[in-house]
Design an enzyme around this catalytic site. Structure first.
Site, short mmCIF file in Angstrom:
data_model
loop_
_atom_site.label_atom_id
_atom_site.label_comp_id
_atom_site.label_asym_id
_atom_site.label_seq_id
_atom_site.Cartn_x
_atom_site.Cartn_y
_atom_site.Cartn_z
N HIS A 15 0.91 -1.17 0.17
CA HIS A 15 -0.07 0.12 0.06
C HIS A 15 0.90 1.42 -0.11
O HIS A 15 2.19 1.20 -0.32
CB HIS A 15 -0.65 0.13 1.39
CG HIS A 15 -0.22 -0.44 2.38
ND1 HIS A 15 0.23 0.89 3.23
CD2 HIS A 15 0.11 -1.40 3.10
CE1 HIS A 15 0.83 0.32 4.47
NE2 HIS A 15 0.52 -1.02 4.37
N HIS A 304 -7.32 4.42 6.68
CA HIS A 304 -6.23 5.44 7.39
C HIS A 304 -7.04 6.21 8.36
O HIS A 304 -6.56 6.50 9.54
CB HIS A 304 -5.60 6.12 6.26
CG HIS A 304 -4.52 5.77 5.60
ND1 HIS A 304 -3.96 5.97 4.37
CD2 HIS A 304 -3.56 4.70 6.23
CE1 HIS A 304 -2.91 5.01 4.13
NE2 HIS A 304 -2.67 4.36 5.02
N CYS A 620 14.66 -1.74 29.40
CA CYS A 620 13.75 -1.32 28.39
C CYS A 620 13.25 -2.19 27.49
O CYS A 620 14.13 -3.13 27.04
CB CYS A 620 14.20 0.26 28.10
SG CYS A 620 15.23 0.23 27.18
N HIS A 758 -22.40 -16.75 39.24
CA HIS A 758 -21.36 -17.25 38.89
C HIS A 758 -21.11 -17.52 37.56
O HIS A 758 -22.04 -17.82 36.78
CB HIS A 758 -21.10 -18.70 40.19
CG HIS A 758 -22.31 -19.56 39.78
ND1 HIS A 758 -23.22 -19.23 40.72
CD2 HIS A 758 -22.58 -20.65 38.91
CE1 HIS A 758 -24.18 -20.19 40.41
NE2 HIS A 758 -23.94 -21.01 39.29
#
Length: 844
Positions: A15, A304, A620, A758
């Site tokens: 695309h 988009h 990280c 439940h």
């Protein structure tokens, strides 16, 4: 001629976004590049985005690049690297997992009460938005008259060319606005279409040769291109036809005198926008401070505008035309982007239900995090900093709101990308100073320029390499571009001088040895000396740390420690280098596993060496934000976990459940495993059990007293949200449906003032009990039964055997005893309720 054969790697096909990246890579060289698709038999000029998109290329297609011309060799080398490292990562955005995908049309009872009007559609972007409806009446149809006022092809062409230049400027301005990297990428891809000779050349030819008005020429050219896209076998590529129509509509508006925001409504107050169609550019131009939700026409999930709405956090739903027509401008509406609903004129019951949902979301996001927040801690009070990874100043405030105690990784390279010249010292200073000021005393770690690999700078002539991830990247190019690095360090030193700021620290990427750290220390000293000569205020000292991304650095922490103030593991790159696996290669995805014992052993070695050297150690990357892995990270002894901001609330809650001693014992067992599957099995067992090895059935977070819920629907909703907030279940809505289907079979009002709902559900991670005591008694089922004063919800995994029956039986027996009921109904605080329930579960 050089030919490069490859299988197309992107799930969404070729695309505009990947096509524009391929075009950019080709246009750097004096060479002709032809793209061929072996399945569709189509040929495309790789310098034309529209020809590339028109090749109808989908995932797995056999493709070939044919390269010829003066710079054939250089272009071939660069394009091999592009196909290996850049193209596999070029997709727009993955579908948001938070959007309901089950297809269930079940709705809770609250939705059927009152006079609310419900409009079902397709969920595009998750979240809830409530406001007054504003309609956007915008048409794509262009005038059939001549823009020049008369039939004058040359004047008409000139007006079109002027409009084209204005449109390009408008797209470039919007793409440069801060706050949405996804929006910028979408607009740049659309800009490539706008600038493509196949598009504007065709329009110009229709104006001059066929003597058509500009509007008719634009409409005809766009229709032909859209039709070509709609023939694609890929649904994603078929939806790109909408891009062509939106570009054409905006271009036509400019030709006929439309300003950028002429047709956009001014928003006042909380607004739900109804629009048959909306372009990404129009969405970016709206006042997003007031925009609460979008109800759009028949837009696809991968359109988009839908991708952009998800990235901006704007709830969005696509509705059929009849539904859009049934919602009136000015009335109140709620956009439910998870269920794919728009509710017009919501009644009181439904407003209360949605208020509960918003309160649960607010608890999940930990509001009020803009002020300094204590570090997260484990159950045994070990403090661990939860930090955020960000790439721009616009991402800072959302990170603080999520509860970040620091910025563990500020990716400074984002300032340098997609520009023809590097940012100057003053421009960088402004960004780093904004980061420091927003921190209000918290730490911000700025990673110095990290380019090369998949991040190339147009203004920086780095060599073309067959394997750039093992080439001249990050600190390895600093020696040949010292002034570029000194400029960045001067900006950071200046930003760190402000007394109101949080402390700034500097982290160096891709280090393998002491000499690289020494180089950066020299450049830092030279930057400070230059600022002293200029008498510019700056920090007297900056802490300088190392991002541990290479096995060499991980194995040599003890050698690097004298030169570094701190360390942070970059788990993504370190893992791929340790396992020799390209993390972008889908065929090797099964090998890219952070639970590999070799990787865990390397992390343990690094952690032990950092503690021995008395150096702070963070981590990280994706591993840091995965709640399933966090017991191992606690066991390893990390001082900080840095992750995407959205994961911080979940991590904070998870850490509060962990005991560091138990986590260390788990780590010792994991390090003895033979493979990643063995470690994963240990983690599954550990994450499903409490500190004493027994299932975690009840906890303080699952007790709520004096609830405002008025009806069974609200009570069950609140209980399910409590379980989701405590990470006991994957999806509160799925569990809520299971509970109500059980209630429809047999009402669970026990009498004696209690209800015992439940369910068994695939959404349940661990068998759990949650207790709710409403502030006012409520009628549970049929008239004549006593009102309910306490609700106990029991949930078990779908394959949980008969566990729920045992729990129900045990609680039912205990509820027959007045003293147990009194303990639950008269307790003034959670600990008393918790003690009564735990005593009940221990009894036989």
């Amino acid at each position: 001629m050089t030919a490069i054969a490859f299988a197309f790697p992107l799930a969404t096909g070729l695309h505009a976004r990947p096509a524009s990246l391929l075009q950019e890579a080709c246009l750097r060289f004096d060479a002709v590049v032809v793209f061929r698709n072996g399945r569709s038999r189509r040929r495309a000029d790789a310098g034309s985005v529209l020809e590339l998109v028109g090749s109808a290329t989908v995932a797995g297609d056999p493709c070939r690049l044919e390269i010829s011309g003066p710079q054939e060799k250089e272009a071939a080398q660069a394009l091999r690297a592009f196909l290996r490292h850049v193209l596999p990562r070029a997709d727009d955005a993955a579908p948001a997992a938070a959007v309901v995908a089950s297809g269930s049309e079940w709705l809770p009872p609250s939705f059927h009460e009152g006079s609310s009007r419900l409009f079902r559609g397709r969920a595009l972007a998750p979240g809830l938005g409530r406001g007054r409806v504003v309609r956007l009446n915008r048409t794509r149809a262009l005038p059939a008259r001549f823009a020049a006022g008369r039939k004058d092809p040359q004047l008409e062409l000139r007006l079109f060319q002027e409009a084209l230049a204005k449109a390009r400027e408008e797209w470039m301005r919007l793409a440069a606005l801060p706050g949405s990297a996804v929006g910028a990428a979408i607009l740049k891809a659309q800009l490539a279409i706008l600038s493509d000779p196949k598009f504007h050349g065709t329009i110009g030819h229709l104006i001059t040769a066929w003597k058509l008005p500009a509007g008719a020429a634009i409409t005809r050219a766009a229709a032909a291109l859209a039709t070509e896209l709609q023939r694609s076998p890929s649904a994603y590529l078929r939806e790109r036809a909408g891009d062509i129509r939106e570009i054409a509509a905006r271009l036509g508006e400019i030709v006929y005198g439309g300003a950028a925001d002429a047709a956009l409504p001014a928003l006042s107050g909380a607004t739900i926008l109804l629009a048959g169609h909306l372009s990404p550019a129009a969405l970016l131009a709206l006042d997003r401070r007031r925009l609460r939700g979008l109800a759009l026409g028949e837009v696809g999930f991968t359109a988009h505008v839908a991708i952009l709405a998800r990235s901006l956090g704007i709830p969005a739903v696509a509705l059929p035309p009849a539904a859009l027509a049934g919602i009136q401008a000015g009335e109140e509406a709620i956009v439910d982007g998870r269920r794919g609903l728009v509710v017009a004129a919501p009644g009181a019951a439904l407003k209360r239900y949605y208020r509960l949902e918003q309160e649960a979301a607010a608890r999940r996001e930990l509001p009020g995090a803009t002020g300094k927040r204590p570090a997260a801690q484990t159950r045994d009070n070990r403090r661990i900093e939860l930090a955020a990874n960000v790439g721009s100043a616009a991402e800072l405030e959302p990170a603080w709101r999520s509860g970040a105690g620091a910025i563990g990784l500020f990716r400074s390279e984002m300032l340098f990308l997609d520009r023809e010249a590097p940012p100057g010292e003053d421009e960088q200073y402004a960004v780093y100073r904004q980061a420091a000021l927003s921190a209000r005393g918290r730490t911000v770690i700025i990673r110095t320029l990290d380019v090369g690999g998949d991040k190339r700078l147009p203004f920086l002539r780095l060599p073309v390499e067959d394997n750039p991830f093992l080439g001249v990247r990050a600190v390895r190019f600093y020696a040949n571009h010292e002034e570029l690095v000194r400029t960045q360090l001067r900006a950071i030193l200046r930003a760190a001088a402000n007394g109101r700021c949080g402390p700034l620290k500097v982290m160096v990427p891709m280090v393998t040895g002491v000499d690289e750290v020494a180089l950066v220390r020299r450049l830092l000293a030279e930057a400070a000396a230059e600022l002293r000569r200029r008498r510019v205020p700056h920090a007297r000292r900056l802490e300088l740390g190392i991002m541990v991304e290479t096995p060499a650095a991980a194995l040599a922490i003890d050698l690097l420690a004298p030169a570094a103030d701190f360390f942070s593991i970059g788990s993504n790159d370190l893992l791929q280098y340790v396992l020799a696996v390209d993390r972008g290669n889908a065929a090797l995805a099964c090998l890219y596993d952070p639970l590999h014992p070799a990787f865990l052993r390397l992390l343990q070695h690094a952690a032990l060496q950092a503690r021995k050297a008395k150096r702070w150690l963070g981590i990280c990357g994706e591993m840091a934000g995965n709640r399933e892995y966090q017991p191992l990270l606690v066991g390893l002894g990390f001082d900080e976990l840095s992750m995407v901001p959205a994961m911080i609330p979940v991590a904070r809650e998870r850490l509060a459940q962990l005991d560091s001693g138990e986590c260390r014992a788990l780590l010792r067992r994991a390090l003895r495993c033979a493979d990643a599957a063995g470690v994963a099995a240990l983690l599954r067992e550990f994450n499903g059990r409490g500190s004493n090895g027994s299932p975690r059935v009840i906890a303080a977070q699952l007790v709520r007293l004096d609830s405002a819920s008025r009806t069974p629907g609200e009570a069950i909703k609140e209980l399910c949200d409590m379980l989701e907030l405590d990470n006991r279940i994957a999806d509160a809505s799925v569990l809520e449906e299971a509970v109500w289907k059980r209630e429809e079979t047999f009402a669970t009002d026990l009498g004696l003032g209690f209800a015992l709902p439940h369910a068994r559900s695939s959404a349940v991670r661990v068998a759990s009990i949650a207790f709710l005591r409403p502030a006012r008694p409520m009628r549970w089922s049929v008239p004549g039964k006593p009102v309910v004063r306490g609700i106990l919800l029991i949930v078990v995994p779908e394959k949980g055997g008969e566990e729920h029956l045992r729990l129900i039986a045990r609680l039912s027996r205990q509820l027959m005893h007045e003293d147990f009921r009194a303990a639950l109904l008269k307790a003034r605080a959670k600990p008393a309720v918790l003690a009564a329930l735990e005593g009940c579960l221990r009894s036989h």
